[in-house]
Write an enzyme that holds these catalytic residues in place. Sequence first.
Site, PDB file in Angstrom:
ATOM      1  N   GLU A 103       0.859  -1.184   0.000  1.00 47.26           N
ATOM      2  CA  GLU A 103       0.000   0.000   0.000  1.00 47.26           C
ATOM      3  C   GLU A 103       0.898   1.238   0.000  1.00 47.26           C
ATOM      4  O   GLU A 103       2.002   1.228   0.557  1.00 47.26           O
ATOM      5  CB  GLU A 103      -0.854  -0.025   1.268  1.00 47.26           C
ATOM      6  CG  GLU A 103      -1.776   1.165   1.479  1.00 47.26           C
ATOM      7  CD  GLU A 103      -2.470   1.113   2.834  1.00 47.26           C
ATOM      8  OE1 GLU A 103      -3.571   1.668   2.948  1.00 47.26           O
ATOM      9  OE2 GLU A 103      -1.907   0.514   3.783  1.00 47.26           O
ATOM     10  N   LYS A 120      -9.939   0.921  -1.641  1.00 49.78           N
ATOM     11  CA  LYS A 120     -10.017   0.458  -0.250  1.00 49.78           C
ATOM     12  C   LYS A 120     -11.370   0.795   0.381  1.00 49.78           C
ATOM     13  O   LYS A 120     -11.765   1.956   0.439  1.00 49.78           O
ATOM     14  CB  LYS A 120      -8.880   1.092   0.543  1.00 49.78           C
ATOM     15  CG  LYS A 120      -8.717   0.576   1.965  1.00 49.78           C
ATOM     16  CD  LYS A 120      -7.507   1.249   2.600  1.00 49.78           C
ATOM     17  CE  LYS A 120      -7.214   0.720   3.991  1.00 49.78           C
ATOM     18  NZ  LYS A 120      -6.044   1.412   4.592  1.00 49.78           N
ATOM     19  N   CYS A 134      -4.647  -3.416   3.381  1.00 51.29           N
ATOM     20  CA  CYS A 134      -4.298  -3.119   4.767  1.00 51.29           C
ATOM     21  C   CYS A 134      -5.431  -3.383   5.783  1.00 51.29           C
ATOM     22  O   CYS A 134      -5.691  -4.528   6.126  1.00 51.29           O
ATOM     23  CB  CYS A 134      -3.790  -1.689   4.864  1.00 51.29           C
ATOM     24  SG  CYS A 134      -2.731  -1.398   6.319  1.00 51.29           S
TER      25      CYS A 134
END
Length: 277
Positions: free
Chosen positions: A40, A111, A147
């Site tokens: 990321e 995300k 993440c």
Amino acid sequence: MKVAIAQINTTPDKNANLELIGSQLQQAADQGVRLVVFPEATMVPFGAKLADNAEELDGPFAQRLRELTAKAGLVTAVGMFRPGADGRVINTLFLTGVDSAGERVEAHYDKIHLFDAFGHRESDDVTPGEGLATVAIDGVTVGLTICYDIRFPALYTALARSGAEVIIVSASWGAGEGKIEQWELLGRARALDSTSFVLACDQADPQVTGVEVHPKAPAGVGHSYISAPNGSIVAQAGKDTELLVAELDIDAVAATRTRIPVLENSRLEAEHAVTRA
């Protein structure tokens, strides 16, 4: 499928980061790797001016990635930022490259779960995504996550139900007490939840590499790893920069789903109504 995790540190210099990506891709190509996963925030790290650096997928950063993967003859997944709403950005995992037949492969994931935890508020700077993303690479279905997503099991089971046999989690994991243990535990748990391979790529630990980072930004702790569908560790990195290479036995996914049919046996999926007394 032979895969690699490029555990690196990136800086606010996009051009330098692209040079580093190119070097890692060539090293992977020399070892016969088909898929390389980067962390990321590979475009620029958290703590940099994200809105000033954000680009769309037709911009120069993504276009250079297309050129680098074409040269290396493989596929890569790279964390980047795109322009979002109200001066914010979209935290995107961009996958691009060529398959074993030389055909272009491309997908991206925005995300969904933003890191508003441990005193950090990613939502102040980032617009959340909405949809899931999978892509076929050489006949293998790969799911994309980023993440903080790793803390949400339903996302991983949804990807598996969409056909994913391998799930990427590209991270810039925040340091802190117990955070390395959580990072390792969560990915192995998500592999078991989804009975899929999990490719967990983090930024290297800047305290080890000496790369200067923003003191309050999640900058990585290293310890990238690959988990098998049964939750075992296939390969694992330390804290420093490393290109972690492993061969995945994709047949193990179907075999594990036969032995541990949690996806088939689940009775609590979203499609079932919840009855409240």
